[in-house]
Design a protein around this motif. Structure first.
Motif, PDB file in Angstrom:
ATOM      1  N   LYS A 116     -63.465 -92.029-116.749  1.00 27.73           N
ATOM      2  CA  LYS A 116     -63.300 -92.290-115.317  1.00 27.73           C
ATOM      3  C   LYS A 116     -63.023 -93.763-115.006  1.00 27.73           C
ATOM      4  CE  LYS A 116     -66.736 -91.084-112.592  1.00 27.73           C
ATOM      5  NZ  LYS A 116     -67.623 -90.368-111.648  1.00 27.73           N
ATOM      6  N   PRO A 117     -63.731 -94.724-115.619  1.00 32.08           N
ATOM      7  CA  PRO A 117     -63.443 -96.126-115.299  1.00 32.08           C
ATOM      8  C   PRO A 117     -62.044 -96.586-115.724  1.00 32.08           C
ATOM      9  CG  PRO A 117     -65.625 -95.922-116.262  1.00 32.08           C
ATOM     10  CD  PRO A 117     -64.940 -94.601-116.456  1.00 32.08           C
ATOM     11  N   ALA A 118     -61.372 -95.816-116.585  1.00 28.80           N
ATOM     12  CA  ALA A 118     -60.028 -96.191-117.035  1.00 28.80           C
ATOM     13  C   ALA A 118     -58.933 -95.610-116.156  1.00 28.80           C
ATOM     14  CB  ALA A 118     -59.817 -95.737-118.481  1.00 28.80           C
ATOM     15  N   VAL A 119     -59.272 -94.850-115.127  1.00 33.59           N
ATOM     16  CA  VAL A 119     -58.264 -94.258-114.246  1.00 33.59           C
ATOM     17  C   VAL A 119     -57.533 -95.374-113.495  1.00 33.59           C
ATOM     18  CG1 VAL A 119     -57.916 -92.798-112.211  1.00 33.59           C
ATOM     19  CG2 VAL A 119     -59.492 -92.082-114.018  1.00 33.59           C
ATOM     20  N   PRO A 120     -56.187 -95.350-113.463  1.00 32.90           N
ATOM     21  CA  PRO A 120     -55.419 -96.390-112.755  1.00 32.90           C
ATOM     22  C   PRO A 120     -55.723 -96.411-111.265  1.00 32.90           C
ATOM     23  CG  PRO A 120     -54.002 -95.192-114.286  1.00 32.90           C
ATOM     24  CD  PRO A 120     -55.304 -94.441-114.220  1.00 32.90           C
ATOM     25  N   ALA A 174     -33.997 -94.365-103.019  1.00 30.15           N
ATOM     26  CA  ALA A 174     -35.088 -93.415-102.770  1.00 30.15           C
ATOM     27  C   ALA A 174     -35.699 -93.680-101.404  1.00 30.15           C
ATOM     28  CB  ALA A 174     -36.147 -93.527-103.862  1.00 30.15           C
ATOM     29  N   HIS A 175     -36.426 -92.683-100.907  1.00 28.56           N
ATOM     30  CA  HIS A 175     -37.175 -92.831 -99.663  1.00 28.56           C
ATOM     31  C   HIS A 175     -38.653 -92.744-100.021  1.00 28.56           C
ATOM     32  CE1 HIS A 175     -37.947 -92.447 -95.297  1.00 28.56           C
ATOM     33  NE2 HIS A 175     -38.987 -91.741 -95.719  1.00 28.56           N
ATOM     34  N   ILE A 176     -39.391 -93.848 -99.793  1.00 26.48           N
ATOM     35  CA  ILE A 176     -40.797 -93.911-100.193  1.00 26.48           C
ATOM     36  C   ILE A 176     -41.629 -94.296 -98.974  1.00 26.48           C
ATOM     37  CG2 ILE A 176     -42.478 -95.031-101.707  1.00 26.48           C
ATOM     38  CD1 ILE A 176     -40.171 -95.553-103.658  1.00 26.48           C
ATOM     39  N   GLU A 177     -42.600 -93.446 -98.639  1.00 28.97           N
ATOM     40  CA  GLU A 177     -43.397 -93.667 -97.439  1.00 28.97           C
ATOM     41  C   GLU A 177     -44.881 -93.442 -97.746  1.00 28.97           C
ATOM     42  OE1 GLU A 177     -43.755 -91.976 -92.846  1.00 28.97           O
ATOM     43  OE2 GLU A 177     -42.033 -91.463 -94.089  1.00 28.97           O
ATOM     44  N   ARG A 178     -45.701 -94.404 -97.375  1.00 25.96           N
ATOM     45  CA  ARG A 178     -47.162 -94.389 -97.589  1.00 25.96           C
ATOM     46  C   ARG A 178     -47.518 -93.877 -98.995  1.00 25.96           C
ATOM     47  NH1 ARG A 178     -52.473 -92.091 -95.712  1.00 25.96           N
ATOM     48  NH2 ARG A 178     -53.667 -93.969 -95.274  1.00 25.96           N
ATOM     49  N   SER A 179     -47.054 -94.629 -99.963  1.00 27.97           N
ATOM     50  CA  SER A 179     -47.259 -94.235-101.356  1.00 27.97           C
ATOM     51  C   SER A 179     -47.527 -95.464-102.212  1.00 27.97           C
ATOM     52  CB  SER A 179     -46.034 -93.481-101.889  1.00 27.97           C
ATOM     53  OG  SER A 179     -45.849 -92.261-101.206  1.00 27.97           O
ATOM     54  N   VAL A 180     -48.188 -95.222-103.349  1.00 31.27           N
ATOM     55  CA  VAL A 180     -48.464 -96.265-104.327  1.00 31.27           C
ATOM     56  C   VAL A 180     -47.631 -95.963-105.570  1.00 31.27           C
ATOM     57  CG1 VAL A 180     -50.221 -97.357-105.768  1.00 31.27           C
ATOM     58  CG2 VAL A 180     -50.801 -96.604-103.457  1.00 31.27           C
ATOM     59  N   ILE A 181     -46.789 -96.910-105.954  1.00 38.68           N
ATOM     60  CA  ILE A 181     -45.890 -96.730-107.095  1.00 38.68           C
ATOM     61  C   ILE A 181     -46.367 -97.650-108.217  1.00 38.68           C
ATOM     62  CG2 ILE A 181     -43.502 -96.741-107.872  1.00 38.68           C
ATOM     63  CD1 ILE A 181     -44.105 -94.799-105.538  1.00 38.68           C
ATOM     64  N   GLY A 182     -46.780 -97.071-109.333  1.00 41.83           N
ATOM     65  CA  GLY A 182     -47.396 -97.819-110.422  1.00 41.83           C
ATOM     66  C   GLY A 182     -46.404 -98.494-111.341  1.00 41.83           C
ATOM     67  N   VAL A 191     -47.819 -92.429-107.567  1.00 44.88           N
ATOM     68  CA  VAL A 191     -47.059 -92.305-108.805  1.00 44.88           C
ATOM     69  C   VAL A 191     -47.580 -93.392-109.738  1.00 44.88           C
ATOM     70  CG1 VAL A 191     -44.772 -92.358-109.870  1.00 44.88           C
ATOM     71  CG2 VAL A 191     -45.050 -91.414-107.566  1.00 44.88           C
ATOM     72  N   MET A 192     -48.230 -93.009-110.816  1.00 40.73           N
ATOM     73  CA  MET A 192     -48.931 -93.999-111.644  1.00 40.73           C
ATOM     74  C   MET A 192     -48.020 -94.751-112.602  1.00 40.73           C
ATOM     75  SD  MET A 192     -52.567 -92.205-112.460  1.00 40.73           S
ATOM     76  CE  MET A 192     -53.758 -91.891-111.146  1.00 40.73           C
ATOM     77  N   GLY A 193     -46.788 -94.276-112.792  1.00 39.72           N
ATOM     78  CA  GLY A 193     -45.853 -95.019-113.619  1.00 39.72           C
ATOM     79  C   GLY A 193     -45.874 -94.600-115.071  1.00 39.72           C
ATOM     80  N   ASN A 211     -46.558 -91.364-117.452  1.00 39.83           N
ATOM     81  CA  ASN A 211     -45.625 -90.798-118.442  1.00 39.83           C
ATOM     82  C   ASN A 211     -45.167 -89.383-118.115  1.00 39.83           C
ATOM     83  OD1 ASN A 211     -46.244 -93.210-119.778  1.00 39.83           O
ATOM     84  ND2 ASN A 211     -47.740 -92.224-121.122  1.00 39.83           N
ATOM     85  N   ALA A 212     -45.368 -88.954-116.851  1.00 41.80           N
ATOM     86  CA  ALA A 212     -44.896 -87.617-116.464  1.00 41.80           C
ATOM     87  C   ALA A 212     -43.377 -87.615-116.392  1.00 41.80           C
ATOM     88  CB  ALA A 212     -45.493 -87.219-115.120  1.00 41.80           C
ATOM     89  N   ARG A 213     -42.788 -86.493-116.764  1.00 41.35           N
ATOM     90  CA  ARG A 213     -41.328 -86.332-116.741  1.00 41.35           C
ATOM     91  C   ARG A 213     -40.981 -85.296-115.668  1.00 41.35           C
ATOM     92  NH1 ARG A 213     -39.210 -88.370-121.682  1.00 41.35           N
ATOM     93  NH2 ARG A 213     -40.884 -88.985-123.126  1.00 41.35           N
TER      94      ARG A 213
END
Length: 439
Positions: free
Chosen positions: A43-47, A335-343, A359-361, A395-397
């Motif tokens: 849990k402490p390693a979650v981005p 792209a259209h990005i609204e109220r989001s966190v992009i890693g 999106v954790m990247g 690393n999601a595809r």
């Protein structure tokens, strides 16, 4: 006085107090309520916030408070947490500062896994007692807050307490989710009730007018002191408190100590979020995108430290961005990005729409087309995808034309390469979503 920071104005700590304080960060929980984000990591390693990890918060709070002797106790899925801590927190050879990892291990005295927070500390006491620390600060590894622990230490020393624990004022609706403390006007804790639901019991646990006034609340406010899972123990008190088989601080050690010792409550009135569920994690991240977020990473006086990656600045090849956090090394195209966190290292292709999502990247780039495994889409978000109210792990595809939304689905569901938790779609780490799939 050890510091002249605003938080410590007028507060004098005895010389050398921070050097005689050891911080112990509990990083061993399995984090089952954060599954599937904890499927391959602790849990402490979650981005968090695009470029950080949850464990960076307590460690940074310690460093900003002048505490530079820190142990992190680990147990489950420890590889990524160990790697992150080793890469992030390095001190020179001419100081006694350290951030060290103590992983669960078998010894002649103990052959079991940690049974709880108190048991984890008990099993490592020989390391904690090696140096002449006077105070032991026990912290959780999965909370979002900013606290100067020197103020906590000051109250602990001035009150003559054996144990001081931090509490957070909360309303009646939340009280049943926490351990609730009752204290007198001198802030000595006199009573503890675990997750109370009886209205009559709650009525007796409310903060009194004097304590309400001391934190700037209205005299008729209905507030309760919730335990934050942050404790300071005197050296001998910690040793004596753990000379038993009790396994947890919050459930066993603290309630037992209230009847026998001077236990003081430090009331913390700032932002604090226990990131224990997918919903709490999701909302805490998206709150960072607000114009005035409740927690800000932009506080220059108390920065949050993390792994320095030396990534290039993000490249935006045309996009509509609104309330977006975009971390280092991203490539975003129309792209259209609204109220989001992009890693970090996120690749988002032309025509993608991302709303209310995290999106954790990625952990690496696929710069050479030949490095992409045969038959799989590249890492990142494909062309013309729509992602709404979702968490896309690292690393999601996600192939072209995929639609991801919880609309019309149950609040909790296990699908093929995705999960729904608390009404949020979670695509786990390394998952592959084929082209045109509608989730």
């Amino acid at each position: 006085m050890e510091s002249n920071t605003p938080a410590l104005a007028g507060l004098a700590l005895p010389p050398g107090t921070t050097q005689r304080t050891l911080a112990i960060v509990m990083g061993g929980g399995a984090g089952t309520r954060l599954f599937p984000l904890t499927k391959d990591r602790s849990k402490p390693a979650v981005p968090l916030g695009g470029k950080y990890r949850l464990v960076d918060i307590p460690i940074s709070n310690c460093l900003n408070s002048g505490l530079r002797s820190i142990y992190v106790l680990t147990q489950f899925n420890t590889m990524s947490l160990h790697r992150h801590i080793q890469a992030s927190y390095k001190f020179d050879n001419f100081s006694r500062s350290f951030v060290d990892i103590l992983a669960a291990q078998q010894t002649p005295e103990h052959s079991d896994w940690y049974q709880g927070t108190a048991d984890a500390v008990r099993q490592n006491m020989r390391y904690f007692l090696e140096r002449p620390f006077d105070y032991y600060l026990v912290l959780s590894g999965d909370q979002l807050y900013r606290m100067d622990f020197r103020v906590l230490l000051h109250q602990h020393i001035q009150s003559g307490a054996d144990i001081t624990l931090a509490t957070k004022p909360i309303g009646r609706a939340q009280a049943s989710d926490f351990g609730i403390m009752q204290s007198d006007n001198d802030r000595r804790i006199t009573r503890f009730v675990e997750k109370p639901t009886d209205p009559a019991i709650l009525d007796g646990l409310k903060l009194g007018p004097e304590l309400l006034g001391s934190i700037g609340a209205a005299e008729d406010a209905e507030l309760f002191q919730a335990s934050m899972g942050i404790y300071i123990f005197n050296r001998d008190v910690l040793v004596e408190s753990l000379a038993n088989d009790l396994v947890d601080f919050g459930k066993h050690i603290i309630p037992h100590a209230i009847d026998q010792r001077h236990v003081s409550g430090y009331i913390f009135n700032g932002y604090w979020e226990d990131i224990g569920t997918i919903r709490a994690f999701y909302e805490a991240n998206l709150d960072l995108t607000d114009l005035l977020p409740q927690y800000s990473f932009f506080d220059a006086s108390a920065p949050v430290y993390t792994h320095p990656r030396f990534l290039p600045g993000s490249k935006v090849n045309g996009a509509a961005l609104r309330q977006a956090i975009v971390a280092d090394g991203c490539i975003i195209s129309d792209a259209h990005i609204e109220r989001s966190v992009i890693g970090v290292r996120s690749v988002i292709q032309t025509g993608a729409t991302i709303r209310n999502s995290i999106v954790m990247g990625a952990d690496y780039y696929e710069t050479d087309p030949e490095s992409i495994p045969a038959g799989l889409p590249p890492i990142g978000i494909g062309r013309n995808c729509v992602i709404d109210r979702a968490i896309i792990d690292k690393n999601a595809r996600i192939a072209d034309g995929v639609v991801i939304t919880p609309e019309g689905k149950p609040a909790d569901y296990d699908g093929d390469n995705y999960f729904i938790r608390d009404g949020i779609v979670v695509v786990p780490k390394n998952a592959v979503i084929p082209a045109g799939v509608w989730i």
